[in-house]
Design a protein around this motif. Sequence first.
Motif, PDB file in Angstrom:
ATOM      1  N   THR A 133       0.860  -1.177   0.000  1.00 41.77           N
ATOM      2  CA  THR A 133       0.000   0.000   0.000  1.00 41.77           C
ATOM      3  C   THR A 133       0.895   1.226   0.000  1.00 41.77           C
ATOM      4  O   THR A 133       1.973   1.202   0.593  1.00 41.77           O
ATOM      5  CB  THR A 133      -0.977  -0.027   1.197  1.00 41.77           C
ATOM      6  OG1 THR A 133      -2.047   0.892   0.972  1.00 41.77           O
ATOM      7  CG2 THR A 133      -0.295   0.311   2.514  1.00 41.77           C
ATOM      8  N   GLY A 134       0.436   2.265  -0.708  1.00 44.41           N
ATOM      9  CA  GLY A 134       1.198   3.507  -0.721  1.00 44.41           C
ATOM     10  C   GLY A 134       0.717   4.347   0.436  1.00 44.41           C
ATOM     11  O   GLY A 134       1.200   4.251   1.564  1.00 44.41           O
ATOM     12  N   GLY A 139      -4.496  -0.807   1.560  1.00 50.83           N
ATOM     13  CA  GLY A 139      -4.194  -1.678   2.709  1.00 50.83           C
ATOM     14  C   GLY A 139      -5.356  -1.705   3.689  1.00 50.83           C
ATOM     15  O   GLY A 139      -5.703  -2.762   4.235  1.00 50.83           O
ATOM     16  N   SER A 140      -5.999  -0.558   3.891  1.00 51.90           N
ATOM     17  CA  SER A 140      -7.111  -0.553   4.843  1.00 51.90           C
ATOM     18  C   SER A 140      -8.329  -1.257   4.250  1.00 51.90           C
ATOM     19  O   SER A 140      -9.003  -2.019   4.943  1.00 51.90           O
ATOM     20  CB  SER A 140      -7.432   0.864   5.333  1.00 51.90           C
ATOM     21  OG  SER A 140      -7.571   1.758   4.271  1.00 51.90           O
ATOM     22  N   ALA A 141      -8.599  -1.044   2.959  1.00 53.17           N
ATOM     23  CA  ALA A 141      -9.748  -1.722   2.335  1.00 53.17           C
ATOM     24  C   ALA A 141      -9.563  -3.239   2.382  1.00 53.17           C
ATOM     25  O   ALA A 141     -10.514  -3.986   2.668  1.00 53.17           O
ATOM     26  CB  ALA A 141      -9.917  -1.254   0.887  1.00 53.17           C
ATOM     27  N   GLY A 333      -1.561  10.845  -3.147  1.00 57.53           N
ATOM     28  CA  GLY A 333      -0.690   9.674  -3.190  1.00 57.53           C
ATOM     29  C   GLY A 333      -1.252   8.555  -4.039  1.00 57.53           C
ATOM     30  O   GLY A 333      -0.521   7.837  -4.719  1.00 57.53           O
ATOM     31  N   GLY A 334      -2.595   8.409  -4.009  1.00 55.28           N
ATOM     32  CA  GLY A 334      -3.243   7.337  -4.748  1.00 55.28           C
ATOM     33  C   GLY A 334      -3.213   7.525  -6.261  1.00 55.28           C
ATOM     34  O   GLY A 334      -3.654   6.654  -6.993  1.00 55.28           O
ATOM     35  N   LEU A 335      -2.724   8.657  -6.724  1.00 54.70           N
ATOM     36  CA  LEU A 335      -2.695   8.883  -8.179  1.00 54.70           C
ATOM     37  C   LEU A 335      -1.275   8.812  -8.736  1.00 54.70           C
ATOM     38  O   LEU A 335      -1.040   9.132  -9.888  1.00 54.70           O
ATOM     39  CB  LEU A 335      -3.307  10.253  -8.531  1.00 54.70           C
ATOM     40  CG  LEU A 335      -4.737  10.515  -8.088  1.00 54.70           C
ATOM     41  CD1 LEU A 335      -5.235  11.854  -8.629  1.00 54.70           C
ATOM     42  CD2 LEU A 335      -5.690   9.413  -8.520  1.00 54.70           C
ATOM     43  N   ARG A 336      -0.315   8.399  -7.903  1.00 55.83           N
ATOM     44  CA  ARG A 336       1.071   8.410  -8.370  1.00 55.83           C
ATOM     45  C   ARG A 336       1.507   7.044  -8.876  1.00 55.83           C
ATOM     46  O   ARG A 336       2.145   6.287  -8.161  1.00 55.83           O
ATOM     47  CB  ARG A 336       1.994   8.834  -7.222  1.00 55.83           C
ATOM     48  CG  ARG A 336       1.930  10.309  -6.921  1.00 55.83           C
ATOM     49  CD  ARG A 336       2.856  10.684  -5.814  1.00 55.83           C
ATOM     50  NE  ARG A 336       2.550   9.971  -4.581  1.00 55.83           N
ATOM     51  CZ  ARG A 336       3.181  10.153  -3.444  1.00 55.83           C
ATOM     52  NH1 ARG A 336       4.166  10.998  -3.371  1.00 55.83           N
ATOM     53  NH2 ARG A 336       2.838   9.479  -2.377  1.00 55.83           N
ATOM     54  N   TYR A 337       1.169   6.723 -10.098  1.00 51.47           N
ATOM     55  CA  TYR A 337       1.582   5.447 -10.655  1.00 51.47           C
ATOM     56  C   TYR A 337       2.064   5.696 -12.075  1.00 51.47           C
ATOM     57  O   TYR A 337       1.448   6.471 -12.806  1.00 51.47           O
ATOM     58  CB  TYR A 337       0.413   4.456 -10.611  1.00 51.47           C
ATOM     59  CG  TYR A 337       0.765   3.076 -11.114  1.00 51.47           C
ATOM     60  CD1 TYR A 337       1.774   2.342 -10.483  1.00 51.47           C
ATOM     61  CD2 TYR A 337       0.125   2.526 -12.207  1.00 51.47           C
ATOM     62  CE1 TYR A 337       2.120   1.085 -10.945  1.00 51.47           C
ATOM     63  CE2 TYR A 337       0.460   1.266 -12.669  1.00 51.47           C
ATOM     64  CZ  TYR A 337       1.460   0.548 -12.040  1.00 51.47           C
ATOM     65  OH  TYR A 337       1.802  -0.685 -12.513  1.00 51.47           O
ATOM     66  N   HIS A 338       3.152   5.051 -12.471  1.00 53.73           N
ATOM     67  CA  HIS A 338       3.745   5.348 -13.790  1.00 53.73           C
ATOM     68  C   HIS A 338       2.881   4.852 -14.947  1.00 53.73           C
ATOM     69  O   HIS A 338       2.971   5.354 -16.054  1.00 53.73           O
ATOM     70  CB  HIS A 338       5.136   4.729 -13.901  1.00 53.73           C
ATOM     71  CG  HIS A 338       5.121   3.229 -14.015  1.00 53.73           C
ATOM     72  ND1 HIS A 338       5.075   2.415 -12.910  1.00 53.73           N
ATOM     73  CD2 HIS A 338       5.099   2.408 -15.093  1.00 53.73           C
ATOM     74  CE1 HIS A 338       5.049   1.148 -13.332  1.00 53.73           C
ATOM     75  NE2 HIS A 338       5.068   1.112 -14.633  1.00 53.73           N
TER      76      HIS A 338
END
Length: 460
Positions: A133-134, A139-141, A333-338
């Motif tokens: 999880t970032g 991770g919580s879900a 943070g949830g939008l930081r993926y290449h």
Amino acid sequence: MKKFLLNETRMPRSWYNVVADLPGAMSPVLHPGTLKPIGPADLAPLFPMSIIEQEVSTDRFISIPDEVIDAYRLFRPTPLVRAERLEKYLGTPAHIYFKNESVSPAGSHKPNTAIPQAFYNRREGIRKLVTETGAGQWGSALSFAGQLFGLEVEIYMVAVSYQQKPYRRSLMRAWGGSVFSSPSNRTASGRAVLAEHPDSPGSLGIAISEAVERAASDPQAHYALGSVLNHVCLHQTVIGIEAREQMAEAGEYPDVVIGCVGGGSNFAGLAFPFVPDKLDGKPVRLMAVEPASCPTLTKGVFAYDYGDIARLTPVVEMYTLGHDYVPPAIHAGGLRYHGDSPLVSRLVHDGIAEARAYPQNACFEAAILFARTEGILPAPESSHAIRAAIDEALIAKAEGKPRTILFNLSGHGHFDLSAYDDYLDGKLHDVEYPAEAVAAAMLRLPRIEGAPASESPAGG
Ligand SMILES: *Cc1c(COP(=O)(O)O)cnc(C)c1O
């Protein structure tokens, strides 16, 4: 009416699989070592067979198991809300609706897939799920879903977030998850990083490597992923299926459907159920919104690439900034993926969906306006969709024409308050991702025999 609420008996009984309606087949998924197409057996150490079948399915509808429906009932159907106060503030003739996925226990759309993933793993006799999880939403879900089906959940949380987001860590632990700061000394990949960089802040790439290593080495354990993959997008379509019915109850049909995009799953969930109408010629626009600092769909290249920096994950065709892309430290943070979901990438590439990018300050401004008019403090990720919805409403105002706007409120921001403090204190900076960095990263894409040369950026 302000809210459009579906009765529990009207919960969707099937997920919608957009693959069935795509013009043309998806490109095959390749093995990271051989770069040849992979088969179900390659994925079996990591995923249960029912998930693997969904990943490659071309059936239009896939029925939702009763146990999953029963768990969805804890928070679904979610409300569709008309943002009347926001409309009034903007003075727009547009009607703005949002689907409120923030009402789930974890505060985001992620339980929509965490629940079926936990269910299928449990049904196939798995005892433990391992994941990374970032910022902690996934991770919580998954901890929540694991608890519902009696599964142990082990989470590798990127070290810097582990330090900075202690409350999401608390949430995971409250639901019974075990959280480890990544890189950890529990895996060979983690130990290798720590030997060289004892103070490593970690990255999603490293955390994925740790989780995959743990899952693959334990026959009782599997791996779980919270976005990007086809089965994750599939599970999220409950959002759009419900929203279509709720819009019909409101007596409206959207001109534009908007979602923020990290790996693409919440956008997919809302937008995919509108794709058949779009292909039938309805003038509905499907808009994916991403951060300007991580402009995968607007500045990336549509090509085959790895899903992680260690090149352990399968190679897929998608928009990518390059697998060794290091994201700037923005707050969504949830939008930081290449990369991006291959399905969402394909829709954008084929012109069925469009993409737009916004810098973070413009998004926080929209988020605060939304909180002050509609009351809900959105997740920084969701604020990208709100920004786009507001801009669409302002265009309608300038044109003096009505417009029906539907966006996904993917989550609330109650665990992102330090980001709001930074914004309100004027401490946030906008970062544009330099085009040269994309060009340089493209030289490191995998070279696939027989594949067409990668195309230039989508523009926009
Ligand atoms: C994880 C997350 C996102 C981004 O992930 P997608 O797979 O693109 O949906 C967006 N919003 C929230 C609230 C999230 O937790």
